[in-house]
Design an enzyme around this catalytic site. Structure first.
Site, PDB file in Angstrom:
ATOM      1  N   GLN A  83       0.843  -1.198   0.000  1.00  0.00           N
ATOM      2  CA  GLN A  83       0.000   0.000   0.000  1.00  0.00           C
ATOM      3  C   GLN A  83       0.878   1.247   0.000  1.00  0.00           C
ATOM      4  O   GLN A  83       1.161   1.824   1.047  1.00  0.00           O
ATOM      5  CB  GLN A  83      -0.892  -0.015   1.252  1.00  0.00           C
ATOM      6  CG  GLN A  83      -1.801   1.166   1.380  1.00  0.00           C
ATOM      7  CD  GLN A  83      -3.203   0.847   0.968  1.00  0.00           C
ATOM      8  OE1 GLN A  83      -3.648  -0.266   1.119  1.00  0.00           O
ATOM      9  NE2 GLN A  83      -3.894   1.829   0.455  1.00  0.00           N
ATOM     10  N   PHE A  84       1.315   1.669  -1.178  1.00  0.00           N
ATOM     11  CA  PHE A  84       2.196   2.833  -1.268  1.00  0.00           C
ATOM     12  C   PHE A  84       1.515   4.105  -0.775  1.00  0.00           C
ATOM     13  O   PHE A  84       2.179   5.057  -0.356  1.00  0.00           O
ATOM     14  CB  PHE A  84       2.730   3.019  -2.696  1.00  0.00           C
ATOM     15  CG  PHE A  84       1.751   3.608  -3.670  1.00  0.00           C
ATOM     16  CD1 PHE A  84       1.701   4.974  -3.893  1.00  0.00           C
ATOM     17  CD2 PHE A  84       0.868   2.788  -4.366  1.00  0.00           C
ATOM     18  CE1 PHE A  84       0.810   5.518  -4.795  1.00  0.00           C
ATOM     19  CE2 PHE A  84      -0.028   3.320  -5.275  1.00  0.00           C
ATOM     20  CZ  PHE A  84      -0.067   4.691  -5.482  1.00  0.00           C
ATOM     21  N   THR A  85       0.185   4.139  -0.774  1.00  0.00           N
ATOM     22  CA  THR A  85      -0.519   5.352  -0.370  1.00  0.00           C
ATOM     23  C   THR A  85      -0.358   5.664   1.119  1.00  0.00           C
ATOM     24  O   THR A  85      -0.708   6.761   1.550  1.00  0.00           O
ATOM     25  CB  THR A  85      -2.017   5.275  -0.726  1.00  0.00           C
ATOM     26  OG1 THR A  85      -2.609   4.178  -0.053  1.00  0.00           O
ATOM     27  CG2 THR A  85      -2.199   5.140  -2.235  1.00  0.00           C
TER      28      THR A  85
END
Length: 147
Positions: free
Chosen positions: A78-80
Site C-alpha cells: 500500500q504505497f498510499t
C-alpha cells in the site's frame, strides 16, 4: 516502513475478480515502504507484528500474539500510506519508494514472516486490489519502523 494492522476474523484480497489471498483469524497488514527503508526495518516489524499481543486470552484480555494463536497474516502492499496531504487537494506520493525498490523489500518482509512460522497470504504487488475484511474488536494499529 509503515503498517496499518487490523485484527480480523477473516480477510481477502481480490484482483480482477479472482481471489489472490484469503485468511481466517489473524492480522490484515497494509504495508507501506519509503526510500530509506531497509531489511532491518522489515525484520523489526516482522518480529513486532507476530509477537504483538492483540488477541484475547481465556479471560478476554488482549494477552496473546499471532504466534500464540496460530493466526494468519494477509499482507497487502500500500504505497498510499506514504501519501502527503499538507498542500493542495491531490496527495503527493514522493515519500513512497519506487516500485522496483519497494517490491524487493515487500517480498523480503513476507519471507521474514513465513520464516517465523506464520501462514502469509498476499495481494499482487502493484495491482488494483479489492480488500475485504472483518475487523475484530475493532482493533486497528499503525506501526512505523522509524518511530
Amino acid at each position: 516502513m509503515k503498517l496499518v494492522v487490523q485484527r480480523v476474523t477473516e480477510a481477502s484480497v481480490t484482483v480482477d475478480g479472482a481471489v489472490a489471498g484469503r485468511i481466517g483469524p489473524g492480522i490484515m497488514a497494509l504495508v507501506g515502504i519509503t526510500h530509506e527503508d531497509t531489511e532491518e526495518d522489515a525484520a523489526y516489524l516482522a518480529d513486532k507484528i507476530v509477537n504483538l499481543r492483540i488477541f484475547d486470552d481465556e479471560s478476554g484480555k488482549m494477552n496473546l500474539s499471532l504466534l500464540d494463536t496460530g493466526g494468519e497474516i494477509l499482507s497487502v502492499s500500500q504505497f498510499t500510506l506514504y501519501g502527503e496531504t499538507k498542500k493542495g487537494r491531490r496527495p503527493n506520493f514522493m515519500n513512497a519508494a519506487k516500485p522496483d525498490q519497494a517490491v524487493l523489500l515487500y517480498e523480503k518482509w513476507n519471507e521474514l514472516l513465513r520464516e517465523k512460522g506464520v501462514k502469509v497470504e498476499t495481494g499482487i504487488f502493484g495491482a488494483m486490489m479489492d480488500v475485504q475484511l472483518t475487523n475484530s474488536g475493532p482493533i486497528t494499529l499503525i506501526m512505523d519502523s522509524k518511530q
